[in-house]
Scaffold this active site. Structure first.
Site, PDB file in Angstrom:
ATOM      1  N   GLY A 122      57.409  40.530  55.643  1.00  0.00           N
ATOM      2  CA  GLY A 122      58.503  41.503  55.699  1.00  0.00           C
ATOM      3  C   GLY A 122      58.133  42.677  56.587  1.00  0.00           C
ATOM      4  N   GLY A 189      26.782  47.272  48.666  1.00  0.00           N
ATOM      5  CA  GLY A 189      27.682  48.015  47.781  1.00  0.00           C
ATOM      6  C   GLY A 189      27.469  47.612  46.340  1.00  0.00           C
ATOM      7  N   GLY A 191      29.277  48.721  43.718  1.00  0.00           N
ATOM      8  CA  GLY A 191      30.447  49.221  42.987  1.00  0.00           C
ATOM      9  C   GLY A 191      30.969  48.128  42.073  1.00  0.00           C
ATOM     10  N   ALA A 277      30.775  44.409  49.962  1.00  0.00           N
ATOM     11  CA  ALA A 277      31.714  44.933  48.945  1.00  0.00           C
ATOM     12  C   ALA A 277      31.620  46.456  48.953  1.00  0.00           C
ATOM     13  CB  ALA A 277      31.367  44.369  47.572  1.00  0.00           C
ATOM     14  N   VAL A 278      32.147  47.047  50.026  1.00  0.00           N
ATOM     15  CA  VAL A 278      32.002  48.496  50.216  1.00  0.00           C
ATOM     16  C   VAL A 278      33.341  49.224  50.057  1.00  0.00           C
ATOM     17  CG1 VAL A 278      29.972  48.299  51.714  1.00  0.00           C
ATOM     18  CG2 VAL A 278      32.253  48.214  52.731  1.00  0.00           C
ATOM     19  N   ASP A 320      48.164  49.701  45.180  1.00  0.00           N
ATOM     20  CA  ASP A 320      46.977  50.045  45.974  1.00  0.00           C
ATOM     21  C   ASP A 320      47.345  50.778  47.261  1.00  0.00           C
ATOM     22  OD1 ASP A 320      45.396  48.765  44.126  1.00  0.00           O
ATOM     23  OD2 ASP A 320      44.467  47.366  45.539  1.00  0.00           O
ATOM     24  N   ALA A 328      44.874  47.012  39.075  1.00  0.00           N
ATOM     25  CA  ALA A 328      46.102  46.250  38.878  1.00  0.00           C
ATOM     26  C   ALA A 328      47.025  46.927  37.865  1.00  0.00           C
ATOM     27  CB  ALA A 328      45.750  44.847  38.410  1.00  0.00           C
ATOM     28  N   HIS A 452      36.766  46.103   8.917  1.00  0.00           N
ATOM     29  CA  HIS A 452      35.331  45.853   8.831  1.00  0.00           C
ATOM     30  C   HIS A 452      35.077  44.367   8.657  1.00  0.00           C
ATOM     31  CE1 HIS A 452      31.119  46.370   7.838  1.00  0.00           C
ATOM     32  NE2 HIS A 452      31.311  45.551   6.806  1.00  0.00           N
TER      33      HIS A 452
HETATM   34  P1  FAD Z   1      47.942  43.392  46.105  1.00  0.00           P
HETATM   35  O1  FAD Z   1      47.545  42.694  44.860  1.00  0.00           O
HETATM   36  O2  FAD Z   1      46.954  43.513  47.194  1.00  0.00           O
HETATM   37  O3  FAD Z   1      49.250  42.657  46.613  1.00  0.00           O
HETATM   38  C1  FAD Z   1      49.880  42.984  47.803  1.00  0.00           C
HETATM   39  C2  FAD Z   1      50.642  41.775  48.278  1.00  0.00           C
HETATM   40  O4  FAD Z   1      51.480  42.162  49.349  1.00  0.00           O
HETATM   41  C3  FAD Z   1      49.745  40.662  48.817  1.00  0.00           C
HETATM   42  O5  FAD Z   1      50.028  39.487  48.121  1.00  0.00           O
HETATM   43  C4  FAD Z   1      50.117  40.561  50.290  1.00  0.00           C
HETATM   44  O6  FAD Z   1      50.120  39.217  50.754  1.00  0.00           O
HETATM   45  C5  FAD Z   1      51.526  41.101  50.278  1.00  0.00           C
HETATM   46  N1  FAD Z   1      51.957  41.682  51.558  1.00  0.00           N
HETATM   47  C6  FAD Z   1      51.369  42.688  52.258  1.00  0.00           C
HETATM   48  N2  FAD Z   1      52.086  42.982  53.349  1.00  0.00           N
HETATM   49  C7  FAD Z   1      53.147  42.146  53.356  1.00  0.00           C
HETATM   50  C8  FAD Z   1      54.242  41.962  54.229  1.00  0.00           C
HETATM   51  N3  FAD Z   1      54.406  42.722  55.304  1.00  0.00           N
HETATM   52  N4  FAD Z   1      55.131  40.988  53.927  1.00  0.00           N
HETATM   53  C9  FAD Z   1      54.982  40.209  52.829  1.00  0.00           C
HETATM   54  N5  FAD Z   1      53.978  40.344  51.958  1.00  0.00           N
HETATM   55  C10 FAD Z   1      53.064  41.305  52.216  1.00  0.00           C
HETATM   56  N6  FAD Z   1      41.853  45.432  39.273  1.00  0.00           N
HETATM   57  C11 FAD Z   1      41.892  45.555  37.940  1.00  0.00           C
HETATM   58  O7  FAD Z   1      42.676  46.354  37.408  1.00  0.00           O
HETATM   59  N7  FAD Z   1      41.092  44.793  37.134  1.00  0.00           N
HETATM   60  C12 FAD Z   1      40.201  43.912  37.648  1.00  0.00           C
HETATM   61  O8  FAD Z   1      39.491  43.241  36.896  1.00  0.00           O
HETATM   62  C13 FAD Z   1      40.126  43.780  39.056  1.00  0.00           C
HETATM   63  N8  FAD Z   1      39.266  42.896  39.608  1.00  0.00           N
HETATM   64  C14 FAD Z   1      39.244  42.753  40.960  1.00  0.00           C
HETATM   65  C15 FAD Z   1      38.331  41.861  41.506  1.00  0.00           C
HETATM   66  C16 FAD Z   1      38.277  41.691  42.875  1.00  0.00           C
HETATM   67  C17 FAD Z   1      37.287  40.707  43.465  1.00  0.00           C
HETATM   68  C18 FAD Z   1      39.161  42.426  43.713  1.00  0.00           C
HETATM   69  C19 FAD Z   1      39.138  42.221  45.202  1.00  0.00           C
HETATM   70  C20 FAD Z   1      40.055  43.323  43.185  1.00  0.00           C
HETATM   71  C21 FAD Z   1      40.106  43.506  41.800  1.00  0.00           C
HETATM   72  N9  FAD Z   1      40.979  44.426  41.211  1.00  0.00           N
HETATM   73  C22 FAD Z   1      40.996  44.560  39.849  1.00  0.00           C
HETATM   74  C23 FAD Z   1      41.899  45.239  42.008  1.00  0.00           C
HETATM   75  C24 FAD Z   1      43.309  44.618  41.981  1.00  0.00           C
HETATM   76  O9  FAD Z   1      43.244  43.304  42.491  1.00  0.00           O
HETATM   77  C25 FAD Z   1      44.256  45.463  42.809  1.00  0.00           C
HETATM   78  O10 FAD Z   1      44.230  46.803  42.339  1.00  0.00           O
HETATM   79  C26 FAD Z   1      45.680  44.935  42.684  1.00  0.00           C
HETATM   80  O11 FAD Z   1      45.761  43.605  43.132  1.00  0.00           O
HETATM   81  C27 FAD Z   1      46.633  45.811  43.506  1.00  0.00           C
HETATM   82  O12 FAD Z   1      47.934  45.340  43.373  1.00  0.00           O
HETATM   83  P2  FAD Z   1      49.026  45.578  44.507  1.00  0.00           P
HETATM   84  O13 FAD Z   1      50.233  44.852  44.048  1.00  0.00           O
HETATM   85  O14 FAD Z   1      49.128  47.004  44.817  1.00  0.00           O
HETATM   86  O15 FAD Z   1      48.433  44.884  45.818  1.00  0.00           O
HETATM   87  P1  NAD Z   2      33.835  50.322  45.138  1.00  0.00           P
HETATM   88  O1  NAD Z   2      34.399  51.523  45.726  1.00  0.00           O
HETATM   89  O2  NAD Z   2      33.922  50.094  43.677  1.00  0.00           O
HETATM   90  O3  NAD Z   2      32.282  50.215  45.511  1.00  0.00           O
HETATM   91  C1  NAD Z   2      31.831  50.222  46.827  1.00  0.00           C
HETATM   92  C2  NAD Z   2      30.377  50.668  46.823  1.00  0.00           C
HETATM   93  O4  NAD Z   2      29.866  50.453  48.114  1.00  0.00           O
HETATM   94  C3  NAD Z   2      30.221  52.156  46.515  1.00  0.00           C
HETATM   95  O5  NAD Z   2      29.257  52.324  45.519  1.00  0.00           O
HETATM   96  C4  NAD Z   2      29.803  52.742  47.850  1.00  0.00           C
HETATM   97  O6  NAD Z   2      28.945  53.844  47.716  1.00  0.00           O
HETATM   98  C5  NAD Z   2      29.077  51.563  48.480  1.00  0.00           C
HETATM   99  N1  NAD Z   2      29.039  51.605  49.937  1.00  0.00           N
HETATM  100  C6  NAD Z   2      30.012  51.976  50.794  1.00  0.00           C
HETATM  101  N2  NAD Z   2      29.601  51.829  52.073  1.00  0.00           N
HETATM  102  C7  NAD Z   2      28.335  51.346  52.010  1.00  0.00           C
HETATM  103  C8  NAD Z   2      27.380  50.967  52.995  1.00  0.00           C
HETATM  104  N3  NAD Z   2      27.654  51.039  54.283  1.00  0.00           N
HETATM  105  N4  NAD Z   2      26.178  50.496  52.576  1.00  0.00           N
HETATM  106  C9  NAD Z   2      25.899  50.383  51.240  1.00  0.00           C
HETATM  107  N5  NAD Z   2      26.770  50.744  50.274  1.00  0.00           N
HETATM  108  C10 NAD Z   2      27.966  51.198  50.650  1.00  0.00           C
HETATM  109  O7  NAD Z   2      34.498  49.098  45.957  1.00  0.00           O
HETATM  110  P2  NAD Z   2      34.435  47.526  45.729  1.00  0.00           P
HETATM  111  O8  NAD Z   2      33.349  47.153  44.797  1.00  0.00           O
HETATM  112  O9  NAD Z   2      34.485  46.930  47.079  1.00  0.00           O
HETATM  113  O10 NAD Z   2      35.816  47.261  45.018  1.00  0.00           O
HETATM  114  C11 NAD Z   2      37.034  47.679  45.653  1.00  0.00           C
HETATM  115  C12 NAD Z   2      38.011  48.141  44.631  1.00  0.00           C
HETATM  116  O11 NAD Z   2      38.588  47.027  43.947  1.00  0.00           O
HETATM  117  C13 NAD Z   2      37.409  48.995  43.530  1.00  0.00           C
HETATM  118  O12 NAD Z   2      37.294  50.344  43.916  1.00  0.00           O
HETATM  119  C14 NAD Z   2      38.388  48.817  42.423  1.00  0.00           C
HETATM  120  O13 NAD Z   2      39.453  49.708  42.618  1.00  0.00           O
HETATM  121  C15 NAD Z   2      38.867  47.393  42.613  1.00  0.00           C
HETATM  122  N6  NAD Z   2      38.149  46.481  41.682  1.00  0.00           N
HETATM  123  C16 NAD Z   2      38.289  46.688  40.351  1.00  0.00           C
HETATM  124  C17 NAD Z   2      37.633  45.870  39.464  1.00  0.00           C
HETATM  125  C18 NAD Z   2      37.816  46.111  37.998  1.00  0.00           C
HETATM  126  O14 NAD Z   2      38.749  46.821  37.636  1.00  0.00           O
HETATM  127  N7  NAD Z   2      36.983  45.542  37.147  1.00  0.00           N
HETATM  128  C19 NAD Z   2      36.812  44.843  39.921  1.00  0.00           C
HETATM  129  C20 NAD Z   2      36.679  44.681  41.296  1.00  0.00           C
HETATM  130  C21 NAD Z   2      37.359  45.497  42.171  1.00  0.00           C
END
Ligand code: FAD
Ligand code: NAD
Length: 480
Positions: A122, A189, A191, A277-278, A320, A328, A452
């Site tokens: 879109g 990273g 994080g 994973a930064v 996001d 999420a 409990h």
């Molecule tokens: P997204 O989930 O990124 O969805 C955006 C969607 O928009 C995508 O499907 C993309 O294809 C679509 N899109 C973009 N541009 C267009 C376009 N122009 N046309 C059509 N479609 C488009 N968060 C948690 O709360 N708990 C967790 O345990 C957790 N674990 C995670 C683990 C990993 C490995 C990662 C990478 C992230 C994790 N997160 C977690 C973060 C979570 O995934 C995001 O915060 C969440 O998905 C954000 O939702 P969103 O809808 O804003 O964006």
């Molecule tokens: P993050 O921000 O959690 O961690 C990134 C880490 O990388 C930080 O500690 C930062 O200091 C470090 N970093 C940055 N640049 C660096 C470099 N050049 N060299 C070494 N270290 C460096 O980001 P992430 O782990 O990539 O996850 C992205 C986002 O996805 C998170 O911030 C979170 O919002 C979401 N997420 C959430 C969950 C969950 O809710 N359980 C799980 C996975 C991801």
């Protein structure tokens, strides 16, 4: 001429699909444009979270944890298994099945709510005008609507010193797809993703080294909890190196050579795979045509006001793509709120009570202010902490590492934050989220009956401890 839709949502991740469902519930004719194609070449809803984020990572965390416990914990329960072996193909198949069931479920919810899923990309042409480029087609379709909701999410940050090659140097999506266990795994990273996916592969047998640029571990968490987490993770074998800044990563045959600086010296490590994973960045590529000028902030997030309005009339944004925390549940809540705003309601998203959870073992969870934040603000507070070692259920589970800490205002006793590390704290933190939403005091929690034996009794005891009167834990005696 009537418009094609009342609302077009761009993006079908947690923020977008939830916004679409709530719009449809409120009687709006709604479409959601989603371009995701899964590894089986099939269009999919659910965005990052369902396809390559929250859900698949938790599926692998679960499988790897069971594998680890079978090897290390079963004997203590009197369970003898001669040899535990791993079928990584089956583990990955299960992950894909979990994902498929959930993404398919959203498709079902769309059907049930009468939402059109438009498969493709879109682009906002102007207020009320969206073009759709369907998969495999070169011509764009023009669509009209009353309101547009942007929910285009985020993508992993790619750093110049360690560019992804999709094989040896991968982002979090690549790290979910390994078909064998890397002998040595590097992670840049430490994080959320670093510790969660680092834990997965470490439990399955990788030697995992995490290189973190900062000098403190998980600075967004409460310092005491972060210290405890670092201790536990290192005990589990995760080699977390702080103040380690990667300067280059090069693929050499089947290995990756990583150079990094720590304590003013350059070090070299060789890994079989490297996960970068930064952090993640907002994704707005090909989202706006030349006419549609939308204000972005200096980091590229779409700027919105408290009603999720962007700078372009009748265009809203959630999830996001509008900013941190990139979680999420934050996106979903914003999705509900924006739909209700479009329907003329007055919802509120309380960003102060968004819980954070890290799904390691032990889990880490928190909500509200950390001790370091309260100190910085000069706010007077009382703190009550209870270790899980004092909890019967945790003992029975054999998972007694960790603690629950509650922070409350010294004068009013209002709960200001709670910080936990231990078994199932992802679930326990929710009690405090509810309490804080009602502006409850620690005394309120202290007076509520908790079942409990449950882990939630640790929350109860921590609330009692704020007032210095825990029953099942004797704090160290103060010297007279
Ligand atoms: P997204 O989930 O990124 O969805 C955006 C969607 O928009 C995508 O499907 C993309 O294809 C679509 N899109 C973009 N541009 C267009 C376009 N122009 N046309 C059509 N479609 C488009 N968060 C948690 O709360 N708990 C967790 O345990 C957790 N674990 C995670 C683990 C990993 C490995 C990662 C990478 C992230 C994790 N997160 C977690 C973060 C979570 O995934 C995001 O915060 C969440 O998905 C954000 O939702 P969103 O809808 O804003 O964006
Ligand atoms: P993050 O921000 O959690 O961690 C990134 C880490 O990388 C930080 O500690 C930062 O200091 C470090 N970093 C940055 N640049 C660096 C470099 N050049 N060299 C070494 N270290 C460096 O980001 P992430 O782990 O990539 O996850 C992205 C986002 O996805 C998170 O911030 C979170 O919002 C979401 N997420 C959430 C969950 C969950 O809710 N359980 C799980 C996975 C991801």
């Amino acid at each position: 001429m009537s418009k094609d839709y009342e609302v077009i949502v761009i993006g079908g991740g947690p923020a977008g699909y939830v916004a679409a469902i709530r719009c449809a519930q409120l009687g709006m004719k709604t479409a959601c444009i989603e371009k995701w194609i899964d590894p089986q070449d099939k269009p999919a809803l659910g965005g990052t979270c369902l396809n390559v984020g929250c859900i698949p990572s938790k599926a692998l965390l679960e499988s790897s944890e069971i594998y680890h416990r079978a090897q290390h914990d079963f004997a203590a329960h009197g369970l003898k298994i001669d040899k535990v072996s791993m079928d990584i193909g089956q583990m990955q198949k299960r992950r894909r099945e979990v994902v498929g069931a959930l993404t398919g479920g959203i498709q079902g919810l769309f059907k049930a709510n009468g939402i059109d899923w438009l498969q493709g990309t879109g682009c906002i042409e102007d207020t009320g005008k969206v073009s759709l480029k369907e998969h495999g087609k070169s011509r764009k379709k023009n669509l009209t609507c009353e309101k547009i909701i942007i929910a285009s999410g985020s993508v992993p940050v790619n750093i110049e010193v360690a560019p992804f090659d999709g094989d040896r140097i991968v982002d979090s999506s690549g790290a979910l797809e390994f078909d064998s266990v890397p002998e040595r795994l590097g992670v840049i990273g430490a994080g959320y993703i670093g510790v969660e996916l680092g834990s997965v592969w470490s439990r399955l047998g990788s030697e995992v080294v995490l290189l973190e640029a900062l000098d403190s571990f998980m600075p967004i968490a409460d310092e005491q909890i972060a210290r405890e987490a670092l201790k536990q993770f290192r005990k589990q074998g995760l080699d977390i190196r702080l103040q380690s800044r990667v300067v280059s990563a090069k693929v050499k045959g089947k290995k990756v050579e990583v150079k990094y600086n720590a304590e003013n010296e350059e070090h070299t490590e060789t890994f079989d795979r490297l996960i970068v994973a930064v952090g993640r960045r907002p994704y707005t590529e090909s989202l706006f045509s030349g006419n549609a000028r939308i204000e972005l902030d200096e980091k590229g997030f779409v700027s919105v006001n408290e009603k999720f309005r962007t700078s372009l009339p009748d265009v809203y944004a959630v999830g996001d793509v509008v900013g941190n925390p990139m979680l999420a549940h934050k996106g979903m809540e914003e999705g509900i709120a924006v739909a209700e705003i479009l329907a003329g309601q007055k919802p509120q998203v309380d960003h102060a009570t968004i819980p954070s959870v890290v799904y390691t073992a032990p889990e880490i969870a928190w909500v509200g202010k950390t001790e370091q934040q309260l100190k910085k603000e000069g706010r007077e507070y009382r703190s009550g902490s209870i270790p899980f070692a004092a909890n019967g259920r945790a003992k029975a589970l054999g998972q007694q590492d960790g603690l629950v800490k509650i922070l409350a205002d010294s004068k009013t006793d209002e709960i200001l934050g709670a910080h936990m590390i231990g078994p199932y704290v992802s679930e326990l933190v929710q009690e405090i989220v509810v309490a804080m939403s009602y502006r409850a005091s620690s005394e309120d929690i202290a007076r509520i009956i908790h079942g409990h034996p449950t882990l939630s009794e640790t929350v109860h005891e921590a609330a009692l401890a704020v007032d210095g009167r825990p029953i099942h834990f004797a704090p160290p005696r103060k010297r007279k």
